[in-house]
Design a protein around this motif. Structure first.
Motif, PDB file in Angstrom:
ATOM      1  N   MET A   1       0.818  -1.194   0.000  1.00 25.17           N
ATOM      2  CA  MET A   1       0.000   0.000   0.000  1.00 25.17           C
ATOM      3  C   MET A   1       0.862   1.257   0.000  1.00 25.17           C
ATOM      4  N   SER A   2       1.976   1.241   0.716  1.00 26.95           N
ATOM      5  CA  SER A   2       2.829   2.424   0.781  1.00 26.95           C
ATOM      6  C   SER A   2       3.492   2.701  -0.576  1.00 26.95           C
ATOM      7  N   ILE A   3       3.724   1.656  -1.382  1.00 25.00           N
ATOM      8  CA  ILE A   3       4.289   1.855  -2.717  1.00 25.00           C
ATOM      9  C   ILE A   3       3.293   2.618  -3.585  1.00 25.00           C
ATOM     10  N   PHE A   4       2.018   2.287  -3.473  1.00 23.82           N
ATOM     11  CA  PHE A   4       0.984   2.993  -4.233  1.00 23.82           C
ATOM     12  C   PHE A   4       0.953   4.465  -3.845  1.00 23.82           C
ATOM     13  N   ARG A   5       0.986   4.768  -2.574  1.00 25.26           N
ATOM     14  CA  ARG A   5       0.960   6.159  -2.115  1.00 25.26           C
ATOM     15  C   ARG A   5       2.191   6.904  -2.609  1.00 25.26           C
ATOM     16  N   PHE A   6       3.337   6.250  -2.546  1.00 27.45           N
ATOM     17  CA  PHE A   6       4.562   6.903  -3.012  1.00 27.45           C
ATOM     18  C   PHE A   6       4.459   7.234  -4.500  1.00 27.45           C
ATOM     19  N   ASN A   7       3.986   6.283  -5.299  1.00 28.08           N
ATOM     20  CA  ASN A   7       3.838   6.526  -6.725  1.00 28.08           C
ATOM     21  C   ASN A   7       2.797   7.601  -7.005  1.00 28.08           C
ATOM     22  N   LEU A   8       1.727   7.637  -6.241  1.00 26.86           N
ATOM     23  CA  LEU A   8       0.707   8.660  -6.418  1.00 26.86           C
ATOM     24  C   LEU A   8       1.272  10.037  -6.081  1.00 26.86           C
ATOM     25  N   LEU A   9       1.989  10.131  -4.983  1.00 25.93           N
ATOM     26  CA  LEU A   9       2.605  11.413  -4.611  1.00 25.93           C
ATOM     27  C   LEU A   9       3.639  11.846  -5.640  1.00 25.93           C
ATOM     28  N   GLU A  10       4.398  10.891  -6.128  1.00 27.85           N
ATOM     29  CA  GLU A  10       5.388  11.188  -7.161  1.00 27.85           C
ATOM     30  C   GLU A  10       4.696  11.711  -8.427  1.00 27.85           C
ATOM     31  N   TRP A  11       3.604  11.076  -8.801  1.00 27.02           N
ATOM     32  CA  TRP A  11       2.852  11.496  -9.979  1.00 27.02           C
ATOM     33  C   TRP A  11       2.264  12.889  -9.775  1.00 27.02           C
ATOM     34  N   LEU A  12       1.661  13.137  -8.608  1.00 23.77           N
ATOM     35  CA  LEU A  12       1.090  14.458  -8.319  1.00 23.77           C
ATOM     36  C   LEU A  12       2.162  15.546  -8.369  1.00 23.77           C
ATOM     37  N   ASN A  13       3.314  15.253  -7.813  1.00 23.74           N
ATOM     38  CA  ASN A  13       4.406  16.230  -7.863  1.00 23.74           C
ATOM     39  C   ASN A  13       4.857  16.487  -9.293  1.00 23.74           C
ATOM     40  N   ALA A  14       5.007  15.427 -10.070  1.00 23.76           N
ATOM     41  CA  ALA A  14       5.504  15.576 -11.442  1.00 23.76           C
ATOM     42  C   ALA A  14       4.486  16.236 -12.366  1.00 23.76           C
ATOM     43  N   LYS A  15       3.209  15.935 -12.191  1.00 28.07           N
ATOM     44  CA  LYS A  15       2.187  16.410 -13.135  1.00 28.07           C
ATOM     45  C   LYS A  15       1.483  17.695 -12.712  1.00 28.07           C
ATOM     46  N   ILE A  16       1.471  17.997 -11.418  1.00 30.31           N
ATOM     47  CA  ILE A  16       0.714  19.164 -10.959  1.00 30.31           C
ATOM     48  C   ILE A  16       1.594  20.157 -10.200  1.00 30.31           C
ATOM     49  N   VAL A  17       2.255  19.710  -9.143  1.00 32.41           N
ATOM     50  CA  VAL A  17       3.010  20.632  -8.294  1.00 32.41           C
ATOM     51  C   VAL A  17       4.204  21.235  -9.035  1.00 32.41           C
ATOM     52  N   ASP A  18       5.024  20.407  -9.661  1.00 31.96           N
ATOM     53  CA  ASP A  18       6.215  20.924 -10.362  1.00 31.96           C
ATOM     54  C   ASP A  18       5.855  21.898 -11.489  1.00 31.96           C
ATOM     55  N   PRO A  19       4.888  21.580 -12.372  1.00 32.68           N
ATOM     56  CA  PRO A  19       4.530  22.568 -13.400  1.00 32.68           C
ATOM     57  C   PRO A  19       3.999  23.870 -12.804  1.00 32.68           C
ATOM     58  N   LEU A  20       3.221  23.774 -11.738  1.00 30.98           N
ATOM     59  CA  LEU A  20       2.696  24.987 -11.113  1.00 30.98           C
ATOM     60  C   LEU A  20       3.824  25.814 -10.511  1.00 30.98           C
ATOM     61  N   MET A  21       4.773  25.177  -9.877  1.00 29.50           N
ATOM     62  CA  MET A  21       5.896  25.909  -9.292  1.00 29.50           C
ATOM     63  C   MET A  21       6.764  26.548 -10.374  1.00 29.50           C
ATOM     64  N   GLN A  22       6.918  25.898 -11.513  1.00 30.18           N
ATOM     65  CA  GLN A  22       7.650  26.509 -12.632  1.00 30.18           C
ATOM     66  C   GLN A  22       6.953  27.779 -13.097  1.00 30.18           C
ATOM     67  N   ILE A  23       5.641  27.749 -13.157  1.00 30.26           N
ATOM     68  CA  ILE A  23       4.872  28.923 -13.576  1.00 30.26           C
ATOM     69  C   ILE A  23       5.048  30.052 -12.565  1.00 30.26           C
ATOM     70  N   VAL A  24       4.977  29.733 -11.280  1.00 30.34           N
ATOM     71  CA  VAL A  24       5.135  30.751 -10.229  1.00 30.34           C
ATOM     72  C   VAL A  24       6.539  31.332 -10.273  1.00 30.34           C
ATOM     73  N   ARG A  25       7.549  30.493 -10.450  1.00 30.72           N
ATOM     74  CA  ARG A  25       8.948  30.964 -10.466  1.00 30.72           C
ATOM     75  C   ARG A  25       9.253  31.846 -11.672  1.00 30.72           C
ATOM     76  N   ARG A  26       8.491  31.714 -12.723  1.00 28.02           N
ATOM     77  CA  ARG A  26       8.716  32.555 -13.908  1.00 28.02           C
ATOM     78  C   ARG A  26       8.186  33.973 -13.717  1.00 28.02           C
ATOM     79  N   GLY A  27       7.545  34.230 -12.598  1.00 29.67           N
ATOM     80  CA  GLY A  27       7.129  35.578 -12.279  1.00 29.67           C
ATOM     81  C   GLY A  27       5.732  35.955 -12.711  1.00 29.67           C
ATOM     82  N   ALA A  28       4.849  34.997 -12.896  1.00 26.02           N
ATOM     83  CA  ALA A  28       3.463  35.318 -13.261  1.00 26.02           C
ATOM     84  C   ALA A  28       2.794  36.041 -12.094  1.00 26.02           C
ATOM     85  N   GLU A  29       1.923  36.955 -12.409  1.00 23.92           N
ATOM     86  CA  GLU A  29       1.221  37.746 -11.407  1.00 23.92           C
ATOM     87  C   GLU A  29       0.197  36.889 -10.662  1.00 23.92           C
ATOM     88  N   PRO A  30       0.074  37.067  -9.338  1.00 20.64           N
ATOM     89  CA  PRO A  30      -0.903  36.292  -8.566  1.00 20.64           C
ATOM     90  C   PRO A  30      -2.346  36.452  -9.059  1.00 20.64           C
TER      91      PRO A  30
END
Length: 183
Positions: A1-30
């Motif tokens: 079960m913990s492997i599934f959670r790890f893969n899900l968190l990894e996927w969420l980071n790669a597909k949602i969190v990381d792209p969003l943070m790249q957008i924020v770091r590029r200086g887009a207005e809030p």
């Protein structure tokens, strides 16, 4: 079960969190990010599956520079599971407003839709779901904007960089002429 959670968190980071943070770091207005997020989520829950990408594309074209296209599309993607869960509430809201009878959500009705033998009732139910979404849209849009604006202000303060087009002049014309004479 913990492997599934790890893969899900990894996927969420790669597909949602990381792209969003790249957008924020590029200086887009809030404000731009909050509007884009609200638009992406609101259009992403449109009750006809498969049409949300087109709707978001049209919204991006209409809003132009006020909208951050990658953010809108990212949150359209995020809204997909929510879209499926909101079809029935939008349908019921549309039925309530129109005073129409409840459409029975049975396997037989679904089979008729899939095979192309949809009755008039099915078409009316689709229209009721669209009406329910249209009624809810302004409330969703404003509420989501109000929720995400402080979030993006905080993210921009912590992780943002200097905007790519500064509002203050970095060099005056005199500085540029002086540098040209020195060379």
């Amino acid at each position: 079960m913990s492997i599934f959670r790890f893969n899900l968190l990894e996927w969420l980071n790669a597909k949602i969190v990381d792209p969003l943070m790249q957008i924020v770091r590029r200086g887009a207005e809030p404000k731009q990010l909050a509007l884009s997020t609200a638009v992406g989520l609101t259009l992403g829950v449109f009750p006809i599956c498969g049409t949300t990408v087109v709707l978001c594309g049209v919204a991006i074209a209409i809003l132009g520079d006020r909208c951050n296209a990658p953010t809108t599309m990212l949150f359209n993607f995020v809204a997909t599971p929510i879209e499926l869960s909101l079809i029935v509430p939008f349908l019921r809201l549309g039925e309530l407003v129109c005073g129409g009878p409840h459409f029975a959500l049975t396997p037989d009705a679904f089979k008729k839709v899939i095979t192309g033998h949809a009755s008039k009732e099915v078409l009316f139910s689709i229209l009721h779901a669209i009406l329910g979404w249209l009624i809810a849209t302004p409330f969703m849009l404003v509420l989501l904007y109000m929720i995400f604006l402080p979030c993006f202000k905080l993210l921009a303060q912590r992780f943002g960089t200097v905007p790519s087009s500064p509002t203050k002049q970095i060099f005056s014309h005199a500085d540029i002429k002086l540098k040209v004479r020195e060379a």
